[in-house]
Design an enzyme around this catalytic site. Sequence first.
Site, PDB file in Angstrom:
ATOM      1  N   LYS A  62       8.120  15.685 -23.700  1.00  0.00           N
ATOM      2  CA  LYS A  62       7.202  15.087 -22.729  1.00  0.00           C
ATOM      3  C   LYS A  62       5.940  15.926 -22.586  1.00  0.00           C
ATOM      4  O   LYS A  62       4.824  15.398 -22.538  1.00  0.00           O
ATOM      5  CB  LYS A  62       7.907  14.938 -21.384  1.00  0.00           C
ATOM      6  CG  LYS A  62       7.101  14.225 -20.322  1.00  0.00           C
ATOM      7  CD  LYS A  62       7.920  14.130 -19.039  1.00  0.00           C
ATOM      8  CE  LYS A  62       7.168  13.408 -17.944  1.00  0.00           C
ATOM      9  NZ  LYS A  62       7.946  13.351 -16.667  1.00  0.00           N
ATOM     10  N   LEU A 110       2.338   7.876  -1.595  1.00  0.00           N
ATOM     11  CA  LEU A 110       1.716   7.152  -2.701  1.00  0.00           C
ATOM     12  C   LEU A 110       2.432   5.830  -2.935  1.00  0.00           C
ATOM     13  O   LEU A 110       3.655   5.791  -3.024  1.00  0.00           O
ATOM     14  CB  LEU A 110       1.759   7.991  -3.982  1.00  0.00           C
ATOM     15  CG  LEU A 110       1.171   9.392  -3.908  1.00  0.00           C
ATOM     16  CD1 LEU A 110       1.321  10.092  -5.254  1.00  0.00           C
ATOM     17  CD2 LEU A 110      -0.299   9.336  -3.494  1.00  0.00           C
ATOM     18  N   GLU A 167       3.206   3.055  -5.609  1.00  0.00           N
ATOM     19  CA  GLU A 167       3.142   2.792  -7.040  1.00  0.00           C
ATOM     20  C   GLU A 167       2.273   1.570  -7.281  1.00  0.00           C
ATOM     21  O   GLU A 167       2.386   0.561  -6.604  1.00  0.00           O
ATOM     22  CB  GLU A 167       4.546   2.584  -7.600  1.00  0.00           C
ATOM     23  CG  GLU A 167       5.378   3.854  -7.548  1.00  0.00           C
ATOM     24  CD  GLU A 167       6.674   3.726  -8.324  1.00  0.00           C
ATOM     25  OE1 GLU A 167       6.650   3.222  -9.460  1.00  0.00           O
ATOM     26  OE2 GLU A 167       7.715   4.138  -7.783  1.00  0.00           O
ATOM     27  N   PHE A 200       3.295  -5.727   5.078  1.00  0.00           N
ATOM     28  CA  PHE A 200       4.752  -5.634   4.932  1.00  0.00           C
ATOM     29  C   PHE A 200       5.489  -6.736   5.697  1.00  0.00           C
ATOM     30  O   PHE A 200       6.590  -6.523   6.195  1.00  0.00           O
ATOM     31  CB  PHE A 200       5.255  -4.250   5.360  1.00  0.00           C
ATOM     32  CG  PHE A 200       4.863  -3.163   4.398  1.00  0.00           C
ATOM     33  CD1 PHE A 200       5.679  -2.807   3.338  1.00  0.00           C
ATOM     34  CD2 PHE A 200       3.653  -2.508   4.548  1.00  0.00           C
ATOM     35  CE1 PHE A 200       5.303  -1.823   2.433  1.00  0.00           C
ATOM     36  CE2 PHE A 200       3.257  -1.522   3.643  1.00  0.00           C
ATOM     37  CZ  PHE A 200       4.090  -1.181   2.584  1.00  0.00           C
ATOM     38  N   CYS A 241      11.393   4.983  -3.629  1.00  0.00           N
ATOM     39  CA  CYS A 241      11.254   5.594  -2.304  1.00  0.00           C
ATOM     40  C   CYS A 241      12.088   4.918  -1.223  1.00  0.00           C
ATOM     41  O   CYS A 241      12.947   5.559  -0.611  1.00  0.00           O
ATOM     42  CB  CYS A 241       9.783   5.592  -1.889  1.00  0.00           C
ATOM     43  SG  CYS A 241       8.758   6.690  -2.890  1.00  0.00           S
ATOM     44  N   LYS A 275       7.994  -3.980  -8.341  1.00  0.00           N
ATOM     45  CA  LYS A 275       6.755  -4.494  -7.771  1.00  0.00           C
ATOM     46  C   LYS A 275       5.737  -4.569  -8.900  1.00  0.00           C
ATOM     47  O   LYS A 275       5.938  -3.979  -9.970  1.00  0.00           O
ATOM     48  CB  LYS A 275       6.242  -3.605  -6.631  1.00  0.00           C
ATOM     49  CG  LYS A 275       5.883  -2.202  -7.064  1.00  0.00           C
ATOM     50  CD  LYS A 275       5.370  -1.348  -5.920  1.00  0.00           C
ATOM     51  CE  LYS A 275       3.966  -1.725  -5.524  1.00  0.00           C
ATOM     52  NZ  LYS A 275       3.383  -0.791  -4.552  1.00  0.00           N
TER      53      LYS A 275
END
Length: 444
Positions: free
Chosen positions: A35, A154, A156, A253, A264, A325
């Site tokens: 990586k 954060l 995504e 939401f 999360c 999402k």
Amino acid sequence: MKIGVIGTGYVGLVSGTCFADSGNDVICVDIDEKKVERMRNGEVPIYEPGLNRVFDRSIREKRLSFTTDLEDTFQKSDIIFLCLPTPPGADGQADLSFVLNVADQLGDLFNKYPDYKVVVNKSTVPVGTADKVRDKISAKTDVEFDVVSNPEFLREGAAVEDFMYPERVVVGTSSEKAAKMMKTLYEPFVRSGNPIIIMDERSSELTKYAANSMLATKITFMNEIANICERVGANVDNVRRGIGTDSRIGKRFLFAGIGYGGSCFPKDVQAIHHTAGELGYDFKILDSVMKVNESQKVSIVEKMKKHYGDSLKGKTVGVWGLSFKPETDDIREAPSLYITDALGKLGVKMKAYDPEAIETFKEAATEDALKHIEFMSDRDAVLKDVDALVICTEWNEFRRPDLENFVTLMKEPVIFDGRNLYDLERTKEAGLTYISVGRPSVNA
């Protein structure tokens, strides 16, 4: 400033890249040699809109580098961010082994390089983790250092924007020296006046869990309202607009669907629920949130059984969307995993498409799902000769298709929409059978 970032997962890579873009010298360290080599060669290992541009610029200007050498990173850094995985265990408790193992190594390094440094927990960690990290390091050294809690917020799909223009920065520390360094680091990101909130470490740790649990609760509450709407013939879109204009509630939401997923919300809700249990407190709301969310993920399968009279075997079903999402390739706890597993167990053949998440889905899906799925190269290829279509993710390219394609390409134009993408009147005019979440069904 000179920044070391330990761990180049989602949080570590976004954080390190954005810190470098604001003029800091950043070294990102990871134990995965392949990586690291890919990143050295300019390859971003995750899909995140806008990250490639910032990543390329930071490498080109020699402010961002990658290594497997923890000691070298430690020696050259003033602030060290721990961006390590904290996966849930079988009981829901966050696994801190990665964090505490690195903290143990840092203790030895402080003795070799005894300059003052700030060690920052950027990972989402249970209350009391800053104390555990401090104790691990202190057991090895008497050198002055501070441990700070600095949770990330954060989203995504919008992580670069969230990092560059945060609504707030939360810093948990009882050290004025550490607080001053953290303020200096973050001031370029809050020039518009958004706050840097300094608090104690434990309040900071709890703030992240409280925020995600509140958002998960809002989502789950609206899914419960949607389930009631279906039973009384109401439309959840109207209810959402009716309550979302109340400033005490807000518009965000409140969209009904097939449950939340990702890295999360599921993990953080489980973790704070577990912490409450350890303290002898029964967190009843979050217990309900988790149970409702699990059932909501497969609610669309129950609707399919009802529509077809439990005779799904032998059907061929299209699946649009695999990521949890849009604008991400993350499929952790994605509803698609649960839906495809359930359909596979019922002997349903599937044709699936996602703009970014096919490969990550293949790594996580069950054998029951994978042996029944054919992956397609575009959305319309999914539609050809299928008995029904299931929409799991609200990618933009799914929002405005030619509805006539459903009629022309599908064997039967039956849509099970887990994200409420289409207008009810338009689907009726197009001749579709359209079954969504919390809204009246349209029958062709």
